[in-house]
Design an enzyme around this catalytic site. Structure first.
Site, PDB file in Angstrom:
ATOM      1  N   GLY A   1      11.946  -1.599 196.565  1.00 13.41           N
ATOM      2  CA  GLY A   1      11.673  -0.686 195.469  1.00 13.41           C
ATOM      3  C   GLY A   1      12.895  -0.125 194.781  1.00 13.41           C
TER       4      GLY A   1
ATOM      5  N   ASP B   1      27.456   1.826 179.119  1.00 18.14           N
ATOM      6  CA  ASP B   1      26.320   2.102 179.994  1.00 18.14           C
ATOM      7  C   ASP B   1      25.641   3.379 179.509  1.00 18.14           C
ATOM      8  OD1 ASP B   1      24.980   3.203 182.538  1.00 18.14           O
ATOM      9  OD2 ASP B   1      25.747   1.298 183.288  1.00 18.14           O
TER      10      ASP B   1
ATOM     11  N   ASP C   1      21.667  -0.858 180.836  1.00 21.13           N
ATOM     12  CA  ASP C   1      20.572   0.116 180.862  1.00 21.13           C
ATOM     13  C   ASP C   1      20.486   0.891 179.550  1.00 21.13           C
ATOM     14  OD1 ASP C   1      22.960   1.374 181.367  1.00 21.13           O
ATOM     15  OD2 ASP C   1      22.360   2.247 183.283  1.00 21.13           O
TER      16      ASP C   1
ATOM     17  N   ARG D   1      14.266  -0.057 182.663  1.00 18.76           N
ATOM     18  CA  ARG D   1      13.452   0.658 183.642  1.00 18.76           C
ATOM     19  C   ARG D   1      13.891   2.107 183.805  1.00 18.76           C
ATOM     20  NH1 ARG D   1      12.764  -1.502 189.910  1.00 18.76           N
ATOM     21  NH2 ARG D   1      11.756   0.360 190.765  1.00 18.76           N
TER      22      ARG D   1
ATOM     23  N   HIS E   1      30.425   4.775 189.030  1.00 20.04           N
ATOM     24  CA  HIS E   1      30.164   6.113 189.579  1.00 20.04           C
ATOM     25  C   HIS E   1      30.881   6.374 190.895  1.00 20.04           C
ATOM     26  CE1 HIS E   1      27.216   6.877 186.530  1.00 20.04           C
ATOM     27  NE2 HIS E   1      26.378   5.949 186.949  1.00 20.04           N
TER      28      HIS E   1
ATOM     29  N   LYS F   1      19.341  -4.448 191.500  1.00 17.76           N
ATOM     30  CA  LYS F   1      19.051  -5.768 192.073  1.00 17.76           C
ATOM     31  C   LYS F   1      20.179  -6.738 191.727  1.00 17.76           C
ATOM     32  CE  LYS F   1      14.083  -4.966 191.665  1.00 17.76           C
ATOM     33  NZ  LYS F   1      13.959  -4.538 193.078  1.00 17.76           N
TER      34      LYS F   1
ATOM     35  N   HIS G   1      24.658   5.711 181.339  1.00 21.24           N
ATOM     36  CA  HIS G   1      25.145   6.796 182.189  1.00 21.24           C
ATOM     37  C   HIS G   1      26.641   6.994 181.985  1.00 21.24           C
ATOM     38  CE1 HIS G   1      21.524   5.235 184.303  1.00 21.24           C
ATOM     39  NE2 HIS G   1      21.275   6.527 184.457  1.00 21.24           N
TER      40      HIS G   1
END
Length: 574
Positions: free
Chosen positions: A37, A186, A274, A280, A151, A41, A188
């Site tokens: 979950g 990104d 992302d 997602r 990060h 990935k 983030h």
């Protein structure tokens, strides 16, 4: 590297303009699995690679299997105890080390999984390997989609990231290039990279990200760096729904201004996907074309660039985007019809390369974007361009002094294209720490980088001094030799007697009630320049001279770094 499937014989691309591209990929990278979950990935990297194969883009790439990074390489930035723990911990032993795991922020977001350390080695190996290729002038573009873990902190995991391959890649670039630019698209904020270089003016970080109630919660427009690195952190906070047009309207002017003012010798770009529509975890509305346009725009400046991966959690779109950007760097325009590939069913029902933006509202108003750009431009006015040519050293193809002649020969004769390990230049601390130490006590970026006080034996045989170079004026003062053998040529009126304190033999200064006998040689020169005791050209030169005097104290146990305004080796540990 697997060959493309037998049925793929159609030409699926058009040639545009050719770059030399070094592409790093490890066939095992897709085998690693964070947790059931978990949105991260590594399989997405294998999917992107499969598209690159079946589009036949690989024919235009120099493909390398990265050499796994060693612990010593990783500890150029990360702490020893943290890297030791990552190497030792497994899911089976985690229950016995819960306290340490909490200390290093290994939790559900950044879980301990089988092969964690090996995964990190491969990620770092590609980014550092790409930097070596750039430094040696052997490529225009290096690509490592397994990297981009922006990060990770010095002693902590964060946001799915464990070892910061970006920081380590930039440290490698700094051996040759005096200034390095980091750009992050990104969604983030690239907090780990910004934090690592927050106090240095040799690295500028530029991050375009969602800001507000969103991980990691940093990256305000007001965050601009501190101390020597003030105005060298650029943050572009954005709101939900930004589309291709709005993104380009802020990205292109800001990056153009950064390139004009900072003038980097190399670029490392984090291409997290992302920020794409339909991600997602993301809330932006970029198409693959809009995302790729940013990469193309930065490459158009003609500066060597490393592309790394990052976020991206709708894996079919991640693989599409990175395959497209790989092709664009090789001068290839891919057709929209996907070729047959091992994951063809993932891309249904249309089986197209490009995706369409949604109709979500763009919450970034033109006025907000204009105000953001205006503030950034004001800050960049404080960044002085170099007064000498300090970039582009790699274009001349200097040999990396960290690699022996034997290894250089082996590098040209490798069957699998594996990158070579390098001897770490580490002496008990992190190279980022030493870089910050250097910047707190170093010359302004507008000054010529200091010459080494003493040539390292390994470089002495090949080093030459230009016959036309004139010695620095001494202002009538006799040249004094420091205890380490460095000659003070600028006529500094203070003598270092070889101990920790300068002698009071000549002209001690009382600066703010602080006598010179309490200062280090570096502080002695700095206070002299500040107080005006030394005037004009001499005051500027004394910093350079003292830098030379102090150079052996910054030297590493291993090999010296290589760089400087004229490609001269500097003795500083980066």
């Amino acid at each position: 590297i697997h060959a493309p499937t037998q049925h793929n014989t159609t030409r699926h691309h058009t040639m545009v303009r050719k770059n030399r591209v070094a592409y790093f990929y490890d066939p095992e990278i897709g085998n690693y699995y964070y947790a059931p979950g978990h949105p991260m990935k590594p399989h997405r990297i294998r999917m992107a690679h499969n598209l690159i194969l079946n589009y036949r883009v690989y024919e235009h790439l120099n493909v390398y299997r990265p050499f796994p990074a060693s612990k010593l390489e990783m500890t150029k930035f990360h702490s020893d105890d943290y890297i030791d723990f990552l190497e030792a911990v497994t899911p089976q032993t985690l229950r016995l080390a819960k306290k340490e795991a909490m200390q290093y922020n290994l939790d559900d977001d950044s879980p301990v999984f089988d092969g964690l350390f090996e995964f990190s080695q491969k990620s770092v190996g590609g980014s550092v390997g790409g930097a070596i290729k750039i430094n040696q002038g052997q490529t225009d573009v290096a690509i490592n989609w397994a990297g981009g873990l922006h990060h990770a902190k010095k002693s902590q995991a964060s946001g799915f990231c464990y070892v910061n391959d970006i920081v380590l890649g930039i440290l490698e670039l700094l051996k040759v290039h005096y200034r390095v630019l980091y750009c992050d698209i990104d969604i983030h904020h690239g907090d780990g990279v910004e934090e690592a270089f927050l106090t240095t003016d040799r690295v500028m970080t530029a991050s375009f990200h969602k800001y507000g109630d969103y991980f990691p919660g940093t990256g305000s427009l007001k965050d601009i760096g501190v101390l020597g690195g003030k105005y060298h952190a650029v943050n572009v906070p954005l709101n939900d729904g930004i589309n291709d047009e709005s993104y380009a309207a802020v990205f292109q002017p800001v990056m153009t201004k950064i390139m004009e003012t900072f003038q980097p010798g190399a670029i490392l770009m984090q291409c997290g996907t992302d920020s794409l529509v339909g991600d997602r975890l993301g809330t932006f509305n970029l198409s693959i074309e809009g995302h790729s346009r940013c990469v193309q725009f930065l490459k158009s400046f003609g500066v060597p660039v490393i592309l790394v991966g990052g976020g991206g959690y709708t894996i079919r779109n991640v693989s599409r985007c990175w395959a497209n950007e790989t092709a664009l760097m090789a001068g290839i325009k891919l057709s929209n019809e996907l070729p047959l590939n091992d994951y063809y069913e993932y891309f249904g029902p249309d089986h197209h390369l490009h995706i369409s933006p949604s109709n979500m509202e763009d919450l970034n108003t033109p006025q907000q974007l204009h105000d953001t750009k205006t503030k950034i431009f004001e800050n960049l006015r404080h960044v002085s361009p170099p007064s000498v040519q300090i970039g582009g050293a790699a274009a001349a193809g200097p040999r990396d002094p960290m690699i022996s002649e034997d290894l250089m020969e082996e590098d040209h004769d490798q069957d699998e294209g594996s990158m070579l390990d390098i001897t770490p230049d580490r002496d008990g601390g992190s190279s980022v720490d030493a870089l910050h130490h250097q910047d707190r006590h170093s010359h302004s970026p507008s000054q010529t980088p200091p010459a080494p006080a003493e040539m390292h034996p390994r470089l002495a045989s090949s080093a030459t001094t230009p016959e036309s170079e004139e010695p620095r004026p001494s202002n009538g003062e006799p040249e004094e030799a420091c205890a380490n053998g460095a000659e003070c040529l600028a006529g500094c009126p203070y003598v270092w007697d070889g101990g920790q304190k300068p002698s009071e033999a000549r002209n001690p200064i009382d600066a703010d009630g602080m006598l010179l006998e309490s200062l280090t040689p570096w502080e002695c020169a700095t206070e002299a320049a500040k107080s005006g005791d030394l005037g004009g050209e001499t005051a500027a030169m004394v910093v350079t001279v003292t830098d030379a005097c102090m150079a052996p104290q910054l030297e590493t146990k291993g090999e010296p770094s290589h760089g400087g305004a004229h490609g001269q080796p500097l003795m500083h540990k980066l």
